[in-house]
Design a protein around this motif. Structure first.
Motif, PDB file in Angstrom:
ATOM      1  N   GLY A  95       6.902  -2.868  -0.438  1.00  0.00           N
ATOM      2  CA  GLY A  95       6.801  -1.984   0.720  1.00  0.00           C
ATOM      3  C   GLY A  95       5.415  -2.011   1.350  1.00  0.00           C
ATOM      4  N   LEU A  96       4.379  -1.978   0.510  1.00  0.00           N
ATOM      5  CA  LEU A  96       3.016  -2.016   1.027  1.00  0.00           C
ATOM      6  C   LEU A  96       2.698  -3.368   1.651  1.00  0.00           C
ATOM      7  N   HIS A  97       3.256  -4.439   1.084  1.00  0.00           N
ATOM      8  CA  HIS A  97       2.990  -5.751   1.669  1.00  0.00           C
ATOM      9  C   HIS A  97       3.632  -5.874   3.047  1.00  0.00           C
ATOM     10  N   ARG A  98       4.852  -5.416   3.183  1.00  0.00           N
ATOM     11  CA  ARG A  98       5.509  -5.460   4.485  1.00  0.00           C
ATOM     12  C   ARG A  98       4.772  -4.568   5.486  1.00  0.00           C
ATOM     13  N   HIS A  99       4.279  -3.445   5.029  1.00  0.00           N
ATOM     14  CA  HIS A  99       3.490  -2.562   5.886  1.00  0.00           C
ATOM     15  C   HIS A  99       2.219  -3.271   6.345  1.00  0.00           C
ATOM     16  N   HIS A 100       1.569  -4.009   5.423  1.00  0.00           N
ATOM     17  CA  HIS A 100       0.364  -4.763   5.774  1.00  0.00           C
ATOM     18  C   HIS A 100       0.648  -5.737   6.906  1.00  0.00           C
ATOM     19  N   HIS A 101       1.753  -6.460   6.839  1.00  0.00           N
ATOM     20  CA  HIS A 101       2.069  -7.423   7.889  1.00  0.00           C
ATOM     21  C   HIS A 101       2.363  -6.729   9.217  1.00  0.00           C
TER      22      HIS A 101
END
Length: 277
Positions: A95-101
């Motif tokens: 979830g945090l990685h997708r948010h980063h993108h």
């Protein structure tokens, strides 16, 4: 949405104490009594399983970006491998990685490289992360799966179980090298993708952020260092787009594809929609 500056965010003391403990534990590798070639070999094997098969191939390219598809049992295997990297639960990480993108190098990006190398490398981890409130929005495809929920909840228990297994196999040297040293190495190599590949290297594409291609990060992370390519084409299963950009993870995906264990592999077909630097 108002994002607090790093100096305004409360410190996350459980994470701070955990990181101190893991790094302190790795120092025991300096004791002669803990030196063992077999322990170092075990650490390298686990580094590959957790860092490459787990984080790079599994959590990142397969699950976070759905760059290719594998049978469900194999996806769960890669999910499990990633959980042994002890980088939080899988649902939170993804979830945090997708948010980063979605907000790369903007104020809302939890490891925005504009705040400096230390912040993007690991400083952000030591504070409360507002983006965690949006994890469910970014993980609708996995956050109701019972296997994901189970592994997300008990990733720390799995690490303790791995430590017990390593102790049974080779005593404290296996634990020191296979848990503490290996975790420190995988942590910092993963964090270099957030920090070094937004600062060092070259830019091939105008990706709308500070992402770069950095050869030495690619070497340490099985191909993740070709980060500018990745931010330009997030869906691509292949990150090393030029012949000299060695991408070990892509080689593994091609191997899975050749034996019928991977399909719907997404690749860059044309580059006309991006401006080269």
């Amino acid at each position: 949405m108002t994002i607090a500056r790093s100096s305004d965010r409360p410190l996350n003391w459980p994470i701070i104490l955990f990181m101190v403990a893991i790094h302190f534990g790795a120092l025991f590798a300096l004791l002669p009594s803990n030196f063992s070639w077999s322990a170092i070999g075990m650490a390298f094997i686990l580094y590959f399983i957790t860092g490459c098969l787990g984080i790079t191939l599994g959590w990142h390219r397969l699950i976070s970006h759905r760059s290719f598809r594998v049978p469900q049992w194999l996806e769960y295997f890669f999910l499990f491998c990633g959980s042994l990297s002890c980088q939080s639960g899988a649902i939170e990480w993804i979830g945090l990685h997708r948010h980063h993108h979605a907000f790369s190098d903007q104020e809302a990006d939890h490891h925005n490289s504009g705040r400096g190398f230390w912040w993007s490398h690991m400083g952000w981890l030591l504070h409360d992360v507002p983006a965690k409130s949006e994890i469910r929005k970014f993980t609708k495809d996995i956050n109701t799966d019972p296997v994901y929920i189970l592994i997300d909840k008990y990733f720390l228990v799995l690490q303790i179980a791995l430590g017990a297994l390593l102790y049974a196999l080779g005593g404290w040297p296996f634990v020191v090298w296979g848990i503490f040293v290996r975790l420190v190495v995988v942590y910092h190599f993963t964090w270099f993708v957030n920090s070094a590949t937004h600062k060092f290297g070259y830019r091939t594409y105008d990706s709308g952020d500070r992402s770069t291609n950095c050869w030495w990060v690619a070497l340490c992370t099985f191909g993740e260092g070709w980060h500018n390519n990745h931010h330009a084409y997030q869906y691509s299963a292949r990150h090393g787009l030029q012949w000299w950009e060695i991408d070990v993870t892509w080689m593994i995906i091609r191997g899975l594809q050749s034996v019928g264990l991977a399909d719907k592999v997404k690749l860059v077909k044309q580059e006309a929609n991006l401006v080269k630097q």
